[in-house]
Design a protein around this motif. Structure first.
Motif, PDB file in Angstrom:
ATOM      1  N   GLU A 165       0.829  -1.217   0.000  1.00  0.00           N
ATOM      2  CA  GLU A 165       0.000   0.000   0.000  1.00  0.00           C
ATOM      3  C   GLU A 165       0.860   1.263   0.000  1.00  0.00           C
ATOM      4  N   GLU A 166       2.003   1.200   0.714  1.00  0.00           N
ATOM      5  CA  GLU A 166       2.871   2.378   0.761  1.00  0.00           C
ATOM      6  C   GLU A 166       3.532   2.678  -0.581  1.00  0.00           C
ATOM      7  N   CYS A 167       3.768   1.649  -1.386  1.00  0.00           N
ATOM      8  CA  CYS A 167       4.598   1.852  -2.593  1.00  0.00           C
ATOM      9  C   CYS A 167       3.851   1.701  -3.920  1.00  0.00           C
ATOM     10  N   PHE A 168       2.661   1.115  -3.949  1.00  0.00           N
ATOM     11  CA  PHE A 168       2.040   0.816  -5.247  1.00  0.00           C
ATOM     12  C   PHE A 168       1.531   2.072  -5.942  1.00  0.00           C
ATOM     13  N   GLY A 169       1.124   3.051  -5.149  1.00  0.00           N
ATOM     14  CA  GLY A 169       0.732   4.329  -5.762  1.00  0.00           C
ATOM     15  C   GLY A 169      -0.764   4.575  -5.809  1.00  0.00           C
ATOM     16  N   VAL A 170      -1.562   3.543  -5.959  1.00  0.00           N
ATOM     17  CA  VAL A 170      -3.025   3.720  -5.923  1.00  0.00           C
ATOM     18  C   VAL A 170      -3.626   2.672  -4.988  1.00  0.00           C
ATOM     19  N   ARG A 171      -4.865   2.937  -4.592  1.00  0.00           N
ATOM     20  CA  ARG A 171      -5.570   2.029  -3.680  1.00  0.00           C
ATOM     21  C   ARG A 171      -6.016   0.769  -4.421  1.00  0.00           C
ATOM     22  N   CYS A 172      -5.872  -0.388  -3.793  1.00  0.00           N
ATOM     23  CA  CYS A 172      -6.482  -1.617  -4.322  1.00  0.00           C
ATOM     24  C   CYS A 172      -7.538  -2.072  -3.318  1.00  0.00           C
TER      25      CYS A 172
END
Ligand SMILES: [Fe+2]
Ligand SMILES: [Fe+2]
Length: 303
Positions: free
Chosen positions: A122-129
């Motif tokens: 969550e910190e690195c992916f860039g968008v919410r999943c």
């Protein structure tokens, strides 16, 4: 099922493994977002005709997040189930009590492990999943079934986890090393859980009447259908996450193709690999040969 599983040997193997979450994730141990997280045979995103190589990696990573979330979800009901089962078996066999309490302790650690990986993601992916839930409702639903029905479901999950690592992850040299190490370490402990859960199932079968056994297999199928329903919803959430991550708007035909591929990949990951595992099926056959035939008839829809 013929086997030589024992509480004593599972306990000995478990104490040899014994890793810490901090050894696997955190500090300089980071996810590498240029690499895929999930092995090809589970992700099944390469078959989608219109994706670029970079988009395939994005979707693969979204499936990785879903995998972390799905395991966090199932471990949430496995933990209280095993604690409850262990608390009824504390006297009589020292190895059994210690092995079952160790099983529960490892599942509690796995919940934390999956949570830590989710945080890193969550910190690195860039968008919410997004992920289906809430977990409390799923736990409530699963644990409303008989002890044997739930134990058979957990046995499916344990063998499925082993198969993921042995058949798909171990020899894949392209995966992100951190994600691969998560799957390896989880597998190392799940290897004991398959044996302990087989012993749990057998002890429950000894006390069950034929109608209770019939009911348990019906419940296993019901829980499987509940999960399949969740898979259909999750496929839609994964498509939405993909569009957010790539800022790509899919046409209705593309969306349909992606959803279909995701449902197929998830069905194989969470249902097919467990229900066709030879050791799962041989335990089922020893309990009720007709139940094995029924599961084998249902399996092609999930493979
Ligand atoms: Fe686990
Ligand atoms: Fe487990």
């Amino acid at each position: 099922m013929r086997h030589n599983y024992s509480f004593e040997s599972a306990l000995a193997a478990s104490s040899r493994v014994n890793w810490k979450v901090e050894d696997i994730i955190g500090g300089d141990k980071k996810l590498d977002f240029t690499k895929p997280f999930m092995p090809k045979s589970l992700a099944q995103v390469n078959e989608i005709s219109f994706l670029t190589p970079v988009e395939k990696i994005k979707l693969n990573q979204i499936r990785g997040y879903e995998y972390l979330s799905m395991f966090a979800l199932v471990e949430e009901f496995i933990l209280p189930y095993v604690v409850d089962h262990a608390s009824r078996q504390l006297s009589g066999d020292d190895y059994r009590a210690r092995a079952l309490l160790g099983f529960a302790g490892e599942e509690a650690k796995h919940i934390y492990l999956f949570k830590r990986f989710r945080q890193e993601f969550e910190e690195c992916f860039g968008v919410r999943c997004d992920f289906i839930g809430p977990a409390e409702e799923v736990t409530k639903f699963v644990l409303s079934h008989s002890a044997l029905g739930v134990a058979i479901t957990i046995l499916h999950i344990e063998w499925m986890t082993l198969r993921h690592y042995i058949e798909s992850v171990r020899d894949d040299q392209n995966l992100d090393p951190q994600f691969k190490s998560l799957l390896k370490n989880h597998w190392l402990e799940e290897s004991q859980h398959t044996k302990l859960d087989t012993l749990m199932v057998e002890s429950l079968v000894e006390k069950a009447s034929p109608s209770e056994i019939d009911k348990a297999f019906e419940e296993y199928a019901d829980i499987g259908m509940f999960l399949d329903n969740g898979i259909t919803q999750q496929a839609e959430l994964n498509v939405e996450s993909f569009m957010r991550a790539t800022r790509r708007k899919l046409s209705s035909i593309e969306r349909e193709e992606m959803t279909k591929a995701l449902v197929k990949g998830m069905r194989w990951t969470y249902l097919g690999t467990g229900m066709t595992h030879p050791n799962f099926l041989s335990t089922v056959e020893a309990i009720k040969p007709e139940a094995r035939r029924q599961i084998e008839r249902m399996a092609p829809a999930f493979c």
